[in-house]
Design an enzyme around this catalytic site. Structure first.
Site, short mmCIF file in Angstrom:
data_model
loop_
_atom_site.label_atom_id
_atom_site.label_comp_id
_atom_site.label_asym_id
_atom_site.label_seq_id
_atom_site.Cartn_x
_atom_site.Cartn_y
_atom_site.Cartn_z
CD GLU A 183 -2.69 -1.03 2.40
OE1 GLU A 183 -2.15 -0.76 3.49
OE2 GLU A 183 -3.59 -1.86 2.29
CE1 TYR A 227 7.63 -0.32 -3.04
CE2 TYR A 227 6.21 1.58 -2.71
CZ TYR A 227 7.12 0.67 -2.21
OH TYR A 227 7.52 0.75 -0.92
C1 LIG Z 1 10.78 5.09 -2.22
C2 LIG Z 1 12.22 4.92 -1.69
C3 LIG Z 1 12.27 3.70 -0.78
C4 LIG Z 1 13.14 4.71 -2.91
O1 LIG Z 1 14.45 4.41 -2.41
P1 LIG Z 1 15.78 4.91 -3.16
O2 LIG Z 1 16.95 4.23 -2.53
O3 LIG Z 1 15.79 6.39 -3.21
O4 LIG Z 1 15.51 4.35 -4.65
P2 LIG Z 1 16.59 3.76 -5.66
O5 LIG Z 1 17.77 4.69 -5.71
O6 LIG Z 1 16.88 2.34 -5.31
O7 LIG Z 1 15.80 3.84 -7.05
C5 LIG Z 1 15.30 2.67 -7.70
C6 LIG Z 1 14.51 3.08 -8.94
O8 LIG Z 1 13.32 3.78 -8.58
C7 LIG Z 1 13.33 5.10 -9.16
N1 LIG Z 1 12.83 6.04 -8.16
C8 LIG Z 1 13.17 6.11 -6.86
N2 LIG Z 1 12.52 7.12 -6.25
C9 LIG Z 1 11.77 7.70 -7.23
C10 LIG Z 1 10.89 8.81 -7.25
N3 LIG Z 1 10.66 9.53 -6.14
N4 LIG Z 1 10.28 9.13 -8.41
C11 LIG Z 1 10.50 8.42 -9.55
N5 LIG Z 1 11.34 7.35 -9.59
C12 LIG Z 1 11.96 7.00 -8.46
C13 LIG Z 1 14.78 5.39 -9.46
O9 LIG Z 1 14.91 6.32 -10.53
C14 LIG Z 1 15.32 4.04 -9.84
O10 LIG Z 1 14.97 3.71 -11.18
P3 LIG Z 1 15.97 2.84 -12.11
O11 LIG Z 1 16.11 1.50 -11.40
O12 LIG Z 1 15.28 2.76 -13.41
O13 LIG Z 1 17.26 3.60 -12.12
C15 LIG Z 1 12.69 6.19 -0.95
O14 LIG Z 1 12.48 7.31 -1.78
C16 LIG Z 1 12.03 6.44 0.40
O15 LIG Z 1 12.47 5.92 1.42
N6 LIG Z 1 10.95 7.26 0.43
C17 LIG Z 1 10.33 7.65 1.69
C18 LIG Z 1 9.62 6.50 2.35
C19 LIG Z 1 8.51 5.96 1.47
O16 LIG Z 1 7.67 6.72 0.98
N7 LIG Z 1 8.47 4.63 1.28
C20 LIG Z 1 7.50 3.98 0.41
C21 LIG Z 1 6.19 3.75 1.06
S1 LIG Z 1 6.27 2.46 2.29
#
Ligand SMILES: CC(C)(COP(=O)(O)OP(=O)(O)OC[C@H]1O[C@@H](n2cnc3c(N)ncnc32)[C@H](O)[C@@H]1OP(=O)(O)O)[C@@H](O)C(=O)NCCC(=O)NCCS
Length: 138
Positions: free
Chosen positions: A95, A106
């Site tokens: 979710e 995701y």
């Molecule tokens: C969502 C989250 C876990 C992503 O972690 P991250 O370490 O920054 O992501 P990554 O560097 O591993 O990126 C992986 C892929 O997702 C994409 N991506 C990551 N964040 C993104 C964003 N905000 N918008 C668009 N694409 C995104 C990256 O471009 C990358 O794509 P690629 O594999 O094609 O290069 C992080 O932003 C976070 O902790 N957010 C706050 C908590 C949260 O909302 N968690 C999710 C709900 S439980």
């Protein structure tokens, strides 16, 4: 909890508190991974999920903002998927708040929208936010 507090804006009501985390950890099928930038560094992120029969639900995934965009989130997501599959899961769920940029993260990983839970999250000042439910067959 430090990563939780840094990664989630309290205005949106997505973060869990210590008591919620403590309550879920002993439950059957619950597992988590922590990730660090290197072996001696502090925890930079975590993933928490629950597997029951052939389904796994990703409950929380967060990376400290100082370490976002370095592939750590994808690393944890891939580990979750591999681990859930090995535990016998065939369908994965999660979710996410409608409007959270993590939806792109995701969707890139192969999750697809399965539904919407209206007013699922309660923000700091009582405001409500819908949750989007995502799933993926593995
Ligand atoms: C969502 C989250 C876990 C992503 O972690 P991250 O370490 O920054 O992501 P990554 O560097 O591993 O990126 C992986 C892929 O997702 C994409 N991506 C990551 N964040 C993104 C964003 N905000 N918008 C668009 N694409 C995104 C990256 O471009 C990358 O794509 P690629 O594999 O094609 O290069 C992080 O932003 C976070 O902790 N957010 C706050 C908590 C949260 O909302 N968690 C999710 C709900 S439980």
């Amino acid at each position: 909890m430090a990563v939780m507090e840094a990664a989630f804006d309290p205005a949106n009501g997505e973060a869990w508190n210590r008591s919620q985390c403590g309550g879920i950890l002993p439950m059957r099928g619950v597992e988590f991974f922590l990730v660090r930038a290197d072996e001696t560094a502090p925890v930079a992120g975590f993933a928490l999920w629950r597997t029951l029969l052939d389904e796994s639900e990703l409950l929380l995934l967060a990376i400290d903002p100082a370490h976002q965009g370095k592939g750590l989130g994808k690393l944890l997501l891939d580990r979750f998927i591999d681990h859930a599959k090995s535990a016998g899961a065939h369908r994965l769920h999660l979710e996410v708040r409608d409007g959270n940029p993590a939806v792109h993260f995701y969707e890139r990983a192969g999750f697809r929208i399965a539904g919407r839970r209206r007013e699922y999250y309660r923000g700091l000042h009582g405001e409500r936010h819908d949750a989007l439910t995502y799933s993926m067959i593995v």
